[in-house]
Design a protein around this motif. Structure first.
Motif, PDB file in Angstrom:
ATOM      1  N   ILE A  44      15.458   5.398 -26.545  1.00  0.00           N
ATOM      2  CA  ILE A  44      16.836   5.441 -26.047  1.00  0.00           C
ATOM      3  C   ILE A  44      17.010   6.586 -25.052  1.00  0.00           C
ATOM      4  N   LEU A  45      16.439   7.747 -25.362  1.00  0.00           N
ATOM      5  CA  LEU A  45      16.550   8.889 -24.446  1.00  0.00           C
ATOM      6  C   LEU A  45      15.917   8.576 -23.093  1.00  0.00           C
ATOM      7  N   ASP A  46      14.848   7.808 -23.091  1.00  0.00           N
ATOM      8  CA  ASP A  46      14.239   7.410 -21.822  1.00  0.00           C
ATOM      9  C   ASP A  46      15.192   6.543 -21.007  1.00  0.00           C
ATOM     10  N   TRP A  47      15.952   5.698 -21.682  1.00  0.00           N
ATOM     11  CA  TRP A  47      16.888   4.820 -20.972  1.00  0.00           C
ATOM     12  C   TRP A  47      18.184   5.543 -20.582  1.00  0.00           C
ATOM     13  N   VAL A  48      18.467   6.677 -21.210  1.00  0.00           N
ATOM     14  CA  VAL A  48      19.668   7.431 -20.854  1.00  0.00           C
ATOM     15  C   VAL A  48      19.502   8.120 -19.501  1.00  0.00           C
ATOM     16  N   ARG A  49      18.283   8.499 -19.171  1.00  0.00           N
ATOM     17  CA  ARG A  49      18.054   9.285 -17.941  1.00  0.00           C
ATOM     18  C   ARG A  49      18.531   8.591 -16.663  1.00  0.00           C
ATOM     19  N   PRO A  50      18.322   7.277 -16.475  1.00  0.00           N
ATOM     20  CA  PRO A  50      18.824   6.660 -15.238  1.00  0.00           C
ATOM     21  C   PRO A  50      20.342   6.658 -15.128  1.00  0.00           C
ATOM     22  N   ARG A  51      21.042   6.631 -16.256  1.00  0.00           N
ATOM     23  CA  ARG A  51      22.504   6.611 -16.254  1.00  0.00           C
ATOM     24  C   ARG A  51      23.024   7.628 -17.274  1.00  0.00           C
ATOM     25  N   PRO A  52      22.914   8.892 -16.994  1.00  0.00           N
ATOM     26  CA  PRO A  52      23.250   9.907 -17.998  1.00  0.00           C
ATOM     27  C   PRO A  52      24.740  10.040 -18.282  1.00  0.00           C
ATOM     28  N   VAL A  53      25.579   9.786 -17.285  1.00  0.00           N
ATOM     29  CA  VAL A  53      27.012  10.036 -17.451  1.00  0.00           C
ATOM     30  C   VAL A  53      27.740   8.811 -18.006  1.00  0.00           C
ATOM     31  N   GLN A  54      27.522   7.647 -17.401  1.00  0.00           N
ATOM     32  CA  GLN A  54      28.305   6.473 -17.760  1.00  0.00           C
ATOM     33  C   GLN A  54      27.630   5.527 -18.741  1.00  0.00           C
ATOM     34  N   GLY A  55      26.321   5.625 -18.928  1.00  0.00           N
ATOM     35  CA  GLY A  55      25.639   4.732 -19.843  1.00  0.00           C
ATOM     36  C   GLY A  55      25.488   3.327 -19.287  1.00  0.00           C
ATOM     37  N   TRP A  56      25.122   2.389 -20.167  1.00  0.00           N
ATOM     38  CA  TRP A  56      24.822   1.021 -19.749  1.00  0.00           C
ATOM     39  C   TRP A  56      25.925   0.033 -20.110  1.00  0.00           C
ATOM     40  N   GLY A  57      27.032   0.519 -20.588  1.00  0.00           N
ATOM     41  CA  GLY A  57      28.141  -0.373 -20.929  1.00  0.00           C
ATOM     42  C   GLY A  57      28.306  -0.511 -22.431  1.00  0.00           C
ATOM     43  N   TRP A  58      29.549  -0.602 -22.878  1.00  0.00           N
ATOM     44  CA  TRP A  58      29.840  -0.667 -24.299  1.00  0.00           C
ATOM     45  C   TRP A  58      29.547  -2.066 -24.849  1.00  0.00           C
ATOM     46  N   HIS A  59      28.775  -2.141 -25.916  1.00  0.00           N
ATOM     47  CA  HIS A  59      28.457  -3.412 -26.570  1.00  0.00           C
ATOM     48  C   HIS A  59      28.647  -3.351 -28.078  1.00  0.00           C
ATOM     49  N   GLY A  60      28.885  -2.167 -28.630  1.00  0.00           N
ATOM     50  CA  GLY A  60      29.025  -2.059 -30.080  1.00  0.00           C
ATOM     51  C   GLY A  60      27.722  -2.432 -30.760  1.00  0.00           C
ATOM     52  N   THR A  61      27.758  -3.469 -31.572  1.00  0.00           N
ATOM     53  CA  THR A  61      26.544  -3.989 -32.188  1.00  0.00           C
ATOM     54  C   THR A  61      25.690  -4.678 -31.131  1.00  0.00           C
ATOM     55  N   TRP A  62      24.392  -4.414 -31.139  1.00  0.00           N
ATOM     56  CA  TRP A  62      23.516  -4.964 -30.118  1.00  0.00           C
ATOM     57  C   TRP A  62      23.442  -6.480 -30.181  1.00  0.00           C
ATOM     58  N   GLN A  63      23.480  -7.042 -31.374  1.00  0.00           N
ATOM     59  CA  GLN A  63      23.395  -8.486 -31.546  1.00  0.00           C
ATOM     60  C   GLN A  63      24.498  -8.934 -32.476  1.00  0.00           C
ATOM     61  N   ARG A  64      25.379  -9.825 -32.023  1.00  0.00           N
ATOM     62  CA  ARG A  64      26.548 -10.213 -32.795  1.00  0.00           C
ATOM     63  C   ARG A  64      26.271 -11.365 -33.745  1.00  0.00           C
ATOM     64  N   GLY A  65      25.274 -12.138 -33.483  1.00  0.00           N
ATOM     65  CA  GLY A  65      24.943 -13.273 -34.343  1.00  0.00           C
ATOM     66  C   GLY A  65      23.464 -13.577 -34.291  1.00  0.00           C
ATOM     67  N   ALA A  66      22.993 -14.354 -35.283  1.00  0.00           N
ATOM     68  CA  ALA A  66      21.562 -14.651 -35.356  1.00  0.00           C
ATOM     69  C   ALA A  66      21.076 -15.421 -34.144  1.00  0.00           C
ATOM     70  N   GLY A  67      21.937 -16.250 -33.563  1.00  0.00           N
ATOM     71  CA  GLY A  67      21.503 -17.069 -32.442  1.00  0.00           C
ATOM     72  C   GLY A  67      21.841 -16.497 -31.083  1.00  0.00           C
ATOM     73  N   GLU A  68      22.511 -15.354 -31.052  1.00  0.00           N
ATOM     74  CA  GLU A  68      22.943 -14.785 -29.777  1.00  0.00           C
ATOM     75  C   GLU A  68      21.894 -13.832 -29.227  1.00  0.00           C
ATOM     76  N   SER A  69      21.873 -13.753 -27.897  1.00  0.00           N
ATOM     77  CA  SER A  69      20.896 -12.889 -27.232  1.00  0.00           C
ATOM     78  C   SER A  69      21.339 -11.434 -27.273  1.00  0.00           C
ATOM     79  N   VAL A  70      20.381 -10.542 -27.197  1.00  0.00           N
ATOM     80  CA  VAL A  70      20.653  -9.110 -27.170  1.00  0.00           C
ATOM     81  C   VAL A  70      20.862  -8.697 -25.721  1.00  0.00           C
ATOM     82  N   PRO A  71      21.959  -8.006 -25.394  1.00  0.00           N
ATOM     83  CA  PRO A  71      22.222  -7.643 -23.993  1.00  0.00           C
ATOM     84  C   PRO A  71      21.233  -6.605 -23.475  1.00  0.00           C
TER      85      PRO A  71
END
Length: 444
Positions: free
Chosen positions: A295-322
């Motif tokens: 996660i820290l590696d992925w924070v470096r490209p966007r340190p201030v704003q992040g990658w967008g709010w998603h809450g839980t990474w996967q909402r259902g068994a059949g749904e894709s992970v953003p």
């Protein structure tokens, strides 16, 4: 003479303003939050969403009916509003606008229920309603585990119940995972203890409730339960010392406790490997360490704003992970549904700016509630800081406080703390004092 048509709106308003309706709403909202996984797995996620939306509509109606009792000063903490605004703004830079918007609506929906509860119920009434809900949910969890592991001897995969209670656990109850069950059990221990100390329920019911919560906490075999129990116990001891101190000595007592906490945290960090081995949680921590490093590696490209709010990474068994969580899971060859840490989750989703806002929300609520509990006579005020201790400590191992019942309880505690102590109220008092003819502080 008043016609039936004219009487109906007035009757509805009186119903929304009544104490009985407020209690029913509180029990329904808390029950929905704690039974969210059970409702979603048995009736479907659409049913859960419909229930939450209906409760939100009722909650708004209650607030409108009680608008004369509300003041903008105590309506919601500024830190909470700022965090909600920043997470909503992340829809502008996320790679999946639909996921971010739905996640924010979920955050807002549970938060609104918490806001209504905090305004229509006082602390003791909230504790009583929560105690009733937790007794039912923990009792149902034990019943499901006995049915699965003893009577039928088959697992219930749709609930995540492995049926291992006959072997001494771990058990999951109706909460999906052993860590969530352990977390709820600790919340139950805090709530049931406050009910007992305030004599809100009978001694027999208190003993039953505490025994039930303690039994499930042990059977969950969650490595976080011991940490939570120790930290809540230490916080209880420290709060007891503050409450027994003379009013003139409370400030230095607070400073000494803060210094001890800082030293303890530093010591725990230095001895973290030994503590992990002592808790027999090396494999769990290794998994988390690998995830957090990624996660820290992925924070470096966007340190201030992040990658967008998603809450839980996967909402259902059949749904894709953003994105980028799908890439993180692919890299680690795992199926994480969260960062297994609320603070890391906030960091990657809404950056350092979001983490500072979330930290401010938690810190301000903790300080406010602690000061109130230390100065007020009634022991019921200790519920809020002790619950916050459980929420914030558990946030270091799970991301429960960012979704569902965890977020709801965090908002309840934050709003409750803000109602007792607010910097905006102090500013108003200073302005009123400067504009009046009353003598200033200490001028009598």
């Amino acid at each position: 003479m008043t016609s039936a048509g004219d009487a109906t709106p007035g009757t509805i308003v009186r119903l929304l303003q009544s104490a009985d309706f407020a209690r029913a709403f509180t029990v329904a909202a808390l029950g929905t939050a704690f039974a969210a996984l059970l409702i979603g797995r048995t009736a479907g996620p659409v049913t859960l969403i419909a229930i939450v939306v209906a409760l939100d509509v009722l909650g708004v109606a209650v607030l409108i009916a009680r608008r004369d009792e509300l003041t903008p000063l105590h309506f919601a903490p500024t830190s909470l509003l700022a965090f909600l605004a920043w997470t909503l703004a992340s829809v502008l830079w996320t790679f999946d606008e639909g996921s971010t918007l739905s996640a924010w609506l979920e955050l807002f929906g549970w938060g609104l229920l918490a806001l209504v509860i905090a305004h229509v119920r006082d602390t003791l009434q909230t504790v009583r309603a929560l105690g009733d809900v937790l007794r039912w949910m923990l009792g149902l969890s034990l019943a499901v585990e006995i049915l699965s592991g003893v009577l039928l001897d088959i697992p219930f995969p749709f609930l995540g119940v492995a049926g291992d209670i006959a072997q001494g656990g771990p058990v999951q109850g109706v909460f999906g995972t052993r860590n969530m069950l352990g977390f709820v059990a600790v919340m139950g221990l805090i709530t049931f203890a406050i009910e007992w100390l305030t004599q809100s329920i009978s001694l027999r019911l208190s003993v039953f409730s505490l025994t039930l919560a303690g039994l499930l906490a042990v059977l969950s075999a969650s490595p976080t339960v011991l940490v939570l129990a120790v930290m809540v116990g230490v916080a209880t001891l420290a709060l007891g010392i503050v409450r027994r101190a003379a009013p003139g000595r409370r400030r230095p007592t607070h400073l000494v406790i803060a210094a001890v906490v800082a030293i303890a945290l530093a010591t725990a960090y230095v001895l973290r490997h030994r503590i992990i081995r002592l808790l027999d949680a090396a494999s769990d921590f290794s998994t988390r360490a690998d995830l957090w490093n990624e996660i820290l590696d992925w924070v470096r490209p966007r340190p201030v704003q992040g990658w967008g709010w998603h809450g839980t990474w996967q909402r259902g068994a059949g749904e894709s992970v953003p994105y980028p969580f799908n890439v993180i899971n692919f890299t680690l060859d795992d199926h994480h549904a969260s960062a297994l840490n609320s603070y890391f989750d906030v960091l990657i989703q809404v950056g350092w700016a979001g983490l500072l806002l979330f930290g401010a929300l938690c810190a301000v609520a903790m300080v406010r509630s602690w000061l109130v509990a230390g100065s007020r006579r009634s022991v019921v005020h200790a519920w809020t800081p002790l619950m916050l201790v459980a929420l914030l400590v558990d946030s270091m191992f799970e991301s429960f406080t960012l979704t569902g019942v965890g977020w709801m309880m965090l908002v309840v505690c934050a709003v409750r703390a803000g109602q007792s102590r607010s910097w905006r109220e102090r500013i108003r008092d200073v302005v009123d004092r400067d504009g009046s003819q009353d003598p200033p502080w200490g001028a009598r």
